[in-house]
Design a protein around this motif. Structure first.
Motif, PDB file in Angstrom:
ATOM      1  N   PRO A 267       0.806  -1.231   0.000  1.00  0.00           N
ATOM      2  CA  PRO A 267       0.000   0.000   0.000  1.00  0.00           C
ATOM      3  C   PRO A 267       0.832   1.271   0.000  1.00  0.00           C
ATOM      4  O   PRO A 267       0.321   2.327  -0.376  1.00  0.00           O
ATOM      5  N   CYS A 268       2.086   1.195   0.413  1.00  0.00           N
ATOM      6  CA  CYS A 268       2.926   2.395   0.503  1.00  0.00           C
ATOM      7  C   CYS A 268       3.685   2.606  -0.805  1.00  0.00           C
ATOM      8  O   CYS A 268       4.922   2.717  -0.823  1.00  0.00           O
TER       9      CYS A 268
ATOM     10  N   SER B 179      -1.342   4.819   0.128  1.00  0.00           N
ATOM     11  CA  SER B 179      -1.589   4.760   1.566  1.00  0.00           C
ATOM     12  C   SER B 179      -2.485   5.891   2.048  1.00  0.00           C
ATOM     13  O   SER B 179      -3.037   5.816   3.151  1.00  0.00           O
TER      14      SER B 179
ATOM     15  N   TYR C 238       2.083  -3.178   6.769  1.00  0.00           N
ATOM     16  CA  TYR C 238       2.747  -2.072   7.443  1.00  0.00           C
ATOM     17  C   TYR C 238       3.846  -2.554   8.390  1.00  0.00           C
ATOM     18  O   TYR C 238       4.706  -1.755   8.789  1.00  0.00           O
TER      19      TYR C 238
END
Length: 997
Positions: free
Chosen positions: A648-649, A683, A729
């Motif tokens: 997601p980042c 994100s 994460y």
């Protein structure tokens, strides 16, 4: 693959390392359960060993070869507990079916780290596996034997009661075998199936059991296999056909649902489709060619010219909003060359007209409209017919991609939508160990080489990349380096890696060798060391004289991720090797709707301005390019694309450009003009939410920042598993090899620019080409160049981060000076509470942070993806600074301009130099306090430390903190304007500034 092939998946479980001890005695008794496609296998238990060695092969049957890539192989490691206790979980591994390799001699051994089952699981260690598949061709069916069996008609007259008895006879052994297999698989399933098994046994007790066939012992029997065999044996031909039809129906339904939602983020665009298949000419001339001509108001287009009764089979798509007529006319034109006049005469072979109000509409998943024969009307057209179909559809129609498109110039290849893939990049590591038997005198005649001391180095070249080892000066002819040289290799690989040993003293090569890149070993981690190899050095290609040999170690590193873009805007962090791939955690859908108020960037016919805009989006290795909308300042693309999300980042990059290359006769020397760019950090997006907005397109020109228009996009980040998203994460950003065997920052920058050049060159060779300036703008290849504007922007970013600390300091100073007496009194009360109850400090801080951050959720800023001109420091940049930023390297400006810029840079660097000196002086003062550089100051400090230690023995620490707090927060009436005593003492300590020349 043939439909009668059977595929078997083989999972070889080798060993595990560093397992978590969970038997209460510092060890574990581990075994592995493997699940794939409804089948389960189990290994033996290795007792009391944290590094178990199984070396067992488990086989699975692949039921559907086409869907194997979507299946997932799951391994669960358990600690075997006796006395009926439940097994303890030791970790799991999930492997996507797309990473399976075909069985052969080079099946790689891959170490997979064990994953947690939940956030609170205590898991460590890794397991080594070899996963491969093999396709088995079944033996040919034997020839049918002649028998006296009754015909099918007689067989169908068999009584139904006898059929039921036979089915019961077949069911009973199948159910008994199923029960035995489930007993072996798991005792829990045995308890669940006891009652149904007893009922089936009672129902079949009236029928005597048949003689069981000889059983074959299976080492790892599947759990679901017997059930599948039973269903196949009982099912009749009719039920099999129904099952196939139901599968096809489900597949068609899923495809239809995908088509329905394929364009849900964009607006439907109505297009008039005309498919011209062929024509039937009654009396064609022998030397004539025929074409179809379509006329809609001012729009006119022709098909290709062919001889009579040949098929065109062309589709034309007209933007319905741009039509200026209510009817469409399709005619057949006969073309005949006139040799005397060297011209072509056209005659009409008939015409057919359609009213646009009566044209049917088609929306997928409706089947395509079948073409029909239409009689042509007009003079000289008796018996002439044309086969065509006309319908109104949208951009979701299957024929849209291959159709002639009115808004993008027709069938121009450089204006059509395309999808590109970046080449797969590897790091190639070359370890130069040593050389032997070097013929130092082979390159230069005479006795001079024997009198000098050679200074040697090794030069390696892969494509356009060239790296050298350090120089070594020795008297021996067997020098040793043991240095690593890292290259970027792209699939398909360059044929050879060239190694050259050179002598610096005379600049002549001693010899060279070539390594075939296709024969280089691949590895995915640092546990297996690649083999070293000897290569003979050749003095020249003509004589091929022996000049010595070189000892090297070469391997392709699959455990790294090759960065081809800036680290802060990367869109992919996966390792190169497919064996280390993990399943995606979500899906990113992007709808490129349109643009508004675009500025003209070129002239059309030398009179008026125009813009031919298209959009490029990049995420991971996938690039997409929309079709080019010609001559419109408010183009509407309404195209939708999807990407799999693995982290997601990461960042999605979208750029808008003007197409200057689609006219090949006028495109020489021209480049596509950049109209702006925006980035989306995934994100910052909420999951399963649609973002639709219009964002400004800013571009930096030598004359300053300029707004080129606005782009409208729609985004949706869908996530199927919240647990996988949250676990992402906690995972490191880059693969494991980046931390186990890291590359230096300078080396990483060099390799990143090599990767950028490779990607740019490969995409420029595509058809249609993605031009070099487009790829460079999307990848930000000039981010490493000096820019006064970027330096100021980064400085103000640092100041903005430190402004929070400055705000806290001002708040404390306001309390210290009693600017707001009620707040100062409350702070005194809070100080007393903290001193008396120190155990409440951390809970209070955490609760305060929870409340403040939770309340700020309501006032969070709206997500913006456009470039921020204020953050980019575009509002206060001068023209000379912009000219310096656009200047190449080396500079192409005059000496006076370069001198002025250098003086300005010296002034800025002087202030930075002073700031760094002041920071260094504070640290030197602190060191001088402990090093007795000033004996009197250090003596005073020692005496104060002695008195403080005696005081702290007598005075409680809480009383000291309370007294110090009240003294620090005392009223301004009890203060003076001079600096405090400790500050005066610290400033008088001697730094090293007086010793710098």
């Amino acid at each position: 693959m043939a439909a009668n092939c059977t595929r078997k998946l083989t999972v070889e479980i080798c060993n595990a390392k560093n397992l978590m001890p969970k038997d209460g005695q510092g060890t574990s008794s581990a075994y592995v359960i493997v699940d794939f496609d409804g089948q389960r296998r189990r290994t033996n238990t290795i007792f009391r060993d944290l590094n178990p060695q199984w070396d067992e092969k488990l086989e699975f049957l692949v039921h559907d070869v086409d869907t194997m890539a979507t299946e997932t192989l799951e391994l669960n490691v358990y600690n075997d507990k006796k006395a009926g206790k439940r097994s303890t979980f030791l970790g799991k591994v999930r492997i996507s079916g797309s990473t399976f390799v075909k069985s052969g001699d080079d099946v790689p051994l891959v170490y997979y780290p064990l994953e947690k089952r939940s956030v609170f699981s205590q898991i460590k260690g890794e397991i080594s596996l070899k996963v491969s598949y093999v396709d088995d061709e079944p033996p040919p069916a034997p020839a049918p034997e002649k028998s006296d069996a009754p015909p099918p008609a007689a067989a169908e007259e068999k009584p139904k009661e006898e059929e039921k008895k036979e089915e019961k006879k077949e069911d009973k052994p199948a159910e008994e075998e199923k029960k035995e297999e489930e007993k072996k698989a798991s005792p829990e399933e045995e308890k669940k199936e006891d009652k149904p098994a007893e009922q089936n046994a009672e129902a079949a007790s009236a029928v005597p059991p048949p003689t069981p066939p000889p059983s074959t012992e299976v080492q790892h029997p599947p759990i679901a296999q017997q059930k599948l065999v039973q269903e196949k044996s009982v099912a009749s031909d009719h039920s099999k056909n129904m099952e196939i039809e139901s599968k096809l129906f489900r597949k068609i339904s899923s495809v239809s649902s995908d088509r329905r939602i394929a364009f849900d983020l964009v607006d439907p665009m109505p297009f008039l489709y005309i498919r011209v298949v062929k024509a039937k000419i009654s009396n064609p001339a022998g030397d004539s060619s025929f074409c179809a001509k379509i006329v809609i108001g001012t729009h006119s287009v022709k098909t290709k010219s062919l001889s009579a009764n040949n098929e065109w089979d062309q589709v034309f798509a007209f933007d319905k909003e741009g039509l200026n007529s209510t009817s469409v006319e399709v005619s057949i034109r006969a073309e005949k060359k006139v040799a005397e006049k060297d011209t072509t005469e056209e005659t009409s072979a008939g015409t057919v007209c359609f009213d646009l109000q009566e044209v049917p509409k088609r929306v997928p998943p409706d089947s395509p409209l079948a073409p029909q024969w239409y009689s042509l009307e007009g003079e000289g057209s008796p018996g002439n017919d044309i086969m065509l179909s006309v319908w109104v559809g949208t951009q979701a129609d299957e024929a849209f991609q291959e159709a002639w498109q009115s808004d993008s110039g027709g069938l121009i290849q450089d204006t059509r939508a395309s999808v590109y893939l970046s080449p797969k990049l590897w790091y190639l590591r070359l370890t130069v160990i040593q050389t032997q038997d070097l013929q130092l005198g082979s390159g230069t005649p005479g006795p001079e080489p024997k009198l000098r001391i050679p200074e040697l180095y090794v030069k390696a070249q892969l494509g356009a990349q060239l790296f050298k080892t350090s120089r070594t000066t020795i008297g021996s002819i067997n020098p040793t380096w043991n240095e690593d040289l890292v290259f970027v290799a792209a699939e398909p690989f360059e044929p050879f890696l060239t190694l050259t040993v050179e002598d610096v003293t005379n600049g002549q090569p001693i010899g060279h060798a070539k390594v075939q890149v296709a024969t280089v070993d691949k590895r995915t981690d640092d546990k297996s060391e690649p083999r070293s190899r000897w290569f003979n050095l050749i003095a020249d290609e003509v004589n091929k004289a022996y000049a010595g040999r070189i000892h090297v170690r070469v391997c392709l590193e699959g455990g790294y991720h090759v960065l081809d873009e800036a680290a802060h805007v990367t869109s992919d962090v996966r390792a190169t090797a497919n064996q280390l791939a993990k399943p995606p955690i979500g899906l990113l859908e992007v709808g490129i709707r349109g643009a508004t108020n675009l500025l003209p960037v070129k002239t059309k016919d030398g009179t008026c301005g125009t813009t031919d805009a298209y959009v490029v989006a990049k995420y991971g290795p996938k690039w997409v390019r929309t079709r080019t909308i010609l001559d419109r300042f408010n183009p509407r693309w309404n195209e939708q694309y999807t990407w799999d999300v693995y982290d997601p980042c990461t960042v999605l990059t979208i750029g808008v450009f003007d197409n200057a290359r689609y006219k090949h006769d006028e495109a020489e020397g021209k480049k596509d003009v950049r109209l702006g760019k925006l980035r989306v950090r995934l994100s910052t997006l909420d999951t399963n939410r649609v973002y639709v907005g219009t964002y400004s397109l800013m571009v930096l020109l030598p004359t300053g920042a300029k707004k080129m228009g606005e782009i409208e996009i729609a985004l949706r980040f869908s996530c199927s598993s919240w647990i996988s998203l949250i676990q992402a994460y906690a995972n490191p950003m880059l693969p494991r090899m980046h931390y186990v065997k890291p590359l230096g920052s300078a080396q990483q920058d060099i390799l990143r620019h090599c990767a950028m050049r490779i990607v740019t060159a490969r995409l420029a060779r595509s058809e249609p080409a993605l031009s070099q300036e487009v790829v460079q703008f999307m990848l930000d290849t000039d981010m490493h160049m000096w820019s006064m504007r970027r330096s100021k922007a980064n400085w103000f970013r640092v100041v903005g981060c430190l402004s929070r600390a400055a705000s806290i300091a001002r708040w404390i100073d306001g309390i210290q000076t009693w600017m707001h007496p009620p707040t100062a009194i409350l702070v005194h009360i809070l100080l007393v509470a903290i001193v008396l109850c120190p155990h409440l400090i951390l809970p209070t801080i955490c609760m305060y942070a929870f409340m403040i951050i939770s309340l700020r959720f309501r006032y969070r800023q709206r997500t913006s993806f456009a470039m921020d001109p204020r953050l980019s420091y575009l509002d206060a940049v001068g023209p000379d600074e912009l000219d310096e930023e656009f200047d190449g390297f080396p500079s192409g400006r005059s000496e006076d301009q370069v001198r002025v810029r250098y003086d300005r840079l010296r002034a800025v660097a002087g202030r930075a130099q002073t700031l760094l000196g002041d920071i260094g002086a504070q640290g030197e003062r602190l060191e001088a306090l402990f090093n007795w550089r000033d004996p009197r100051a250090t003596g005073i400090f020692v005496v104060v430390c002695l008195l403080a230690s005696l005081m702290f023995y007598v005075v409680p620490f809480k009383a000291f903190v309370l007294a110090f707090g009240f003294y620090y927060l005392r009223h301004p009436r009890f203060r003076h304007d001079m600096p405090s005593l400790p500050l005066n003492f610290f400033r008088r300590l001697p730094p090293q500034s007086d010793r710098i020349m």
